[in-house]
Scaffold this motif. Structure first.
Motif, short mmCIF file in Angstrom:
data_model
loop_
_atom_site.label_atom_id
_atom_site.label_comp_id
_atom_site.label_asym_id
_atom_site.label_seq_id
_atom_site.Cartn_x
_atom_site.Cartn_y
_atom_site.Cartn_z
N VAL A 294 8.44 -0.31 -0.35
CA VAL A 294 7.28 -0.80 -1.83
C VAL A 294 6.27 -1.22 -1.09
N TYR A 295 5.62 0.01 -1.33
CA TYR A 295 3.63 -0.23 -1.51
C TYR A 295 3.44 -0.92 -3.25
N THR A 296 2.80 -1.74 -3.26
CA THR A 296 2.59 -2.68 -4.22
C THR A 296 0.67 -2.67 -4.67
N LEU A 297 0.03 -1.83 -5.22
CA LEU A 297 -1.31 -1.30 -5.85
C LEU A 297 -1.92 -2.40 -5.95
N ALA A 298 -2.98 -3.06 -6.68
CA ALA A 298 -3.40 -3.98 -7.46
C ALA A 298 -4.56 -4.16 -6.79
N HIS B 187 4.03 -4.12 1.26
CA HIS B 187 3.15 -2.75 1.80
C HIS B 187 1.81 -3.37 0.58
N PRO B 188 1.01 -4.48 0.42
CA PRO B 188 0.14 -4.64 -0.36
C PRO B 188 -1.24 -3.11 0.19
N ILE B 189 -1.48 -2.70 -0.98
CA ILE B 189 -3.20 -1.88 -1.24
C ILE B 189 -3.93 -2.19 -2.46
N LYS B 190 -5.00 -2.86 -1.79
CA LYS B 190 -6.84 -3.13 -3.10
C LYS B 190 -6.76 -1.51 -3.78
N MET B 191 -6.25 -1.24 -4.74
CA MET B 191 -6.65 -0.40 -5.41
C MET B 191 -7.05 -0.30 -7.08
N ASP B 192 -8.51 -0.17 -7.40
CA ASP B 192 -8.18 0.16 -8.97
C ASP B 192 -8.09 1.59 -9.38
N ILE B 193 -7.14 0.89 -10.67
CA ILE B 193 -6.38 2.29 -11.09
C ILE B 193 -7.30 3.39 -11.81
N SER B 194 -9.31 2.53 -11.81
CA SER B 194 -9.74 4.16 -13.15
C SER B 194 -10.61 3.76 -11.85
N ASN B 195 -10.17 4.01 -10.50
CA ASN B 195 -11.29 4.73 -9.81
C ASN B 195 -10.75 5.82 -8.74
N GLU B 196 -10.92 7.03 -8.75
CA GLU B 196 -10.49 8.09 -8.49
C GLU B 196 -10.50 8.37 -6.41
N GLU B 197 -11.46 7.73 -6.52
CA GLU B 197 -11.96 7.43 -5.20
C GLU B 197 -10.58 6.96 -3.96
N GLU B 198 -10.65 5.10 -5.23
CA GLU B 198 -9.37 4.64 -4.62
C GLU B 198 -7.89 5.10 -4.54
N VAL B 199 -7.27 5.84 -5.96
CA VAL B 199 -6.54 5.80 -6.00
C VAL B 199 -6.09 7.03 -4.82
N THR B 200 -6.79 7.50 -4.73
CA THR B 200 -6.58 9.10 -3.41
C THR B 200 -6.56 9.07 -2.64
N ALA C 208 -5.52 5.41 -1.59
CA ALA C 208 -4.18 4.75 -1.40
C ALA C 208 -2.68 5.46 -1.39
N VAL C 209 -2.68 6.78 -2.11
CA VAL C 209 -1.99 7.98 -1.98
C VAL C 209 -1.90 8.45 -0.69
N GLN C 210 -2.84 9.18 0.04
CA GLN C 210 -2.68 9.82 0.79
C GLN C 210 -2.64 8.31 2.17
N THR C 211 -3.12 7.05 2.04
CA THR C 211 -2.29 6.15 2.78
C THR C 211 -0.53 6.31 2.97
N ILE C 212 -0.22 6.01 1.83
CA ILE C 212 0.55 6.31 1.71
C ILE C 212 1.79 6.97 2.25
N ILE C 213 1.25 8.10 2.31
CA ILE C 213 1.50 9.79 2.41
C ILE C 213 1.78 9.90 4.19
N GLU C 214 0.45 9.16 4.84
CA GLU C 214 0.40 9.30 6.10
C GLU C 214 1.58 8.60 6.86
N LYS C 215 1.82 7.63 6.13
CA LYS C 215 2.20 6.68 6.79
C LYS C 215 4.57 6.87 6.70
N GLU C 216 4.25 7.55 5.40
CA GLU C 216 5.81 7.18 4.88
C GLU C 216 6.46 9.02 5.19
#
Length: 272
Positions: A29-33, A48-61, A63-71
């Motif tokens: 489980v990856y938790t984003l906030a 697996h907490p990740i700091k992310m602002d849902i309205s920030n495209e750079e941070e969203v991109t 976060a998703v890349q980090t998860i894909i790279e790991k899993e």
């Protein structure tokens, strides 16, 4: 079966309680906030907490890349991030209204856009979008919140049809009255509005009802949402909608049963 699950808005309330349950069930489980410090307990549990602002495209991109790279995959995306903006249409600054839409609608869409290509590639996936009973009914002083949740309903219906050929399910979660930070956020929004507002009498009635409900502890606990999300994830062919929590099903049933004018009278009768 162990799944890679991504939850936005997981620092409190429904998101956090559900993350705890899903971690306990053995999922990754990856938790984003934004408030990553409030997810330390989830990390200690194995999340697996990740700091992310849902309205920030750079941070969203990122976060998703980090998860894909790991899993290497994302099996479930729960778009849960959101907040409630309350106040009359006349009183609420459009800047605040745009922020409401940016988080509740466009943030959800942004997260979806970043995850869907990977789900399409793996030919499977589940997207759960948090709407609300407020996406089917309406109350005064909640125009922008209700508008955002009505938008989530429509967006999700279209998305469901678009993604079905790729083996991706889209489910709409419609919580009722849940014991979260929602009530305190509503009251804080009202405090920002001038006491000389033309709608002060109506606001005071809503404040009184909100405080009474919270004092009585009559709202459903976030665990009912956790149980529902767990059930959805385990279901091979989930329903398109799940109405969960206090008054969710009765309110939606009532709204479908009566016409606009009758519903208006029933709502306003509660504000006297």
């Amino acid at each position: 079966m162990k799944k890679v699950i991504v939850i936005t808005g997981a620092s409190s309330g429904m998101g956090k309680e559900t993350a705890k349950k899903l971690i306990g069930e053995g999922h990754i489980v990856y938790t984003l906030a934004r408030r990553v410090e409030q997810m330390e307990d989830l990390k200690n549990l194995g999340g697996h907490p990740i700091k992310m602002d849902i309205s920030n495209e750079e941070e969203v991109t990122k976060a998703v890349q980090t998860i894909i790279e790991k899993e290497g995959r994302i099996d479930v995306l729960w778009n849960n991030a959101g907040f409630g903006l309350y106040g009359s249409v006349e009183d609420v600054p459009l800047e605040e209204a745009r922020k409401q839409m940016e988080v509740n609608v466009f943030g959800l869409a942004l997260m979806t856009q970043k995850v869907v290509p990977f789900m399409r590639k793996q030919k499977s996936g589940l997207i759960i979008n948090t709407s609300s009973v407020g996406g089917k009914v309406y109350f005064p002083m909640g125009a922008w919140y209700h508008a955002s949740k009505h938008a989530v309903e429509g967006l999700s219906d279209c998305l469901r049809l678009e993604l079905k050929p790729f083996g991706i399910n889209v489910v709409i979660l419609e919580p009722g009255f849940i014991a979260t930070e929602f009530g305190s956020v509503l009251l804080n929004n009202f405090e920002k509005i001038s006491k000389d507002s033309a709608y002060s009498e109506m606001m005071n009635a809503i404040i009184s009802n909100t405080k009474k409900t919270e004092a009585e502890g009559s709202n459903s606990q976030p665990t009912v949402i956790a149980d529902a999300v767990s059930k959805i994830i385990k279901t091979k062919n989930p329903k398109t909608r799940y109405s969960v929590g206090k008054m969710a099903k009765p309110l939606i049933f009532l709204r479908n049963l009566v016409g606009d004018k009758m519903y208006d009278k029933m709502v306003t009768s509660q504000l006297k």
